[in-house]
Design an enzyme around this catalytic site. Sequence first.
Site, PDB file in Angstrom:
ATOM      1  CB  SER A  18     -29.488  45.888  27.706  1.00  0.00           C
ATOM      2  OG  SER A  18     -29.437  46.847  28.736  1.00  0.00           O
ATOM      3  CG  HIS A  45     -30.367  49.760  26.805  1.00  0.00           C
ATOM      4  ND1 HIS A  45     -31.110  48.740  27.347  1.00  0.00           N
ATOM      5  CD2 HIS A  45     -31.096  50.212  25.747  1.00  0.00           C
ATOM      6  CE1 HIS A  45     -32.226  48.589  26.658  1.00  0.00           C
ATOM      7  NE2 HIS A  45     -32.239  49.464  25.688  1.00  0.00           N
ATOM      8  CG  ASP A 138     -35.597  48.629  24.414  1.00  0.00           C
ATOM      9  OD1 ASP A 138     -36.603  48.766  23.691  1.00  0.00           O
ATOM     10  OD2 ASP A 138     -34.579  49.351  24.318  1.00  0.00           O
TER      11      ASP A 138
END
Length: 201
Positions: A18, A45, A138
């Site tokens: 991310s 992301h 995540d």
Amino acid sequence: MLNAPAKTRVDAVVLGASAGAVDALGVILPTLPATLAVPVIIVVHIPASRPSLLVELFAAKCALPVREAEDKLAIAPGTVWFAPPGYHLLVERERTFALSLDELVNHSRPSIDVLFESAAEAYGERLLAMVLTGANHDGAHGAAQVQAAGGLIAVQDPKTANVSAMPELAIGRTKPDIIGTLPELAAYAIAQATERVEVRP
């Protein structure tokens, strides 16, 4: 005497990142050799409102072909695959991709957990999951699912991450096979995913 090539330890590598992802991938992906025998499937992301430039960015830097995943497309080995923005990316048991517009997971679509969990079902113990820099949780649950299926877990050393939350949480949920710097993780992935020749007397 040299025998036929031994099987690789893994049939696929899945990777999630991310915040700080572009810099981290910029260390790992260009080191992967053109002879790599497995697909490398990546979730980063990226908001659906922004076009992904990841394929264009890394295609010029990588020895492997770099592509964006498409629904029902067969997962070719020796290729770097990026999830398209705005879609969850799943691996089906037939080793094809599936794209989903299901609800956000961990505030994200694509979600790393979604990729990891589906890949664990498809590849089982022959999967390597890598968790890199990022600001949320995540990937931690998905990594645990990969490990439960017998797969390997590689996590960036949080001290070296642009943002340490994702690696720290993955370490908290699993017992990683390696915690290392980006060059160390790249070397580990190559070792697990490159065809080897066994030497026997």
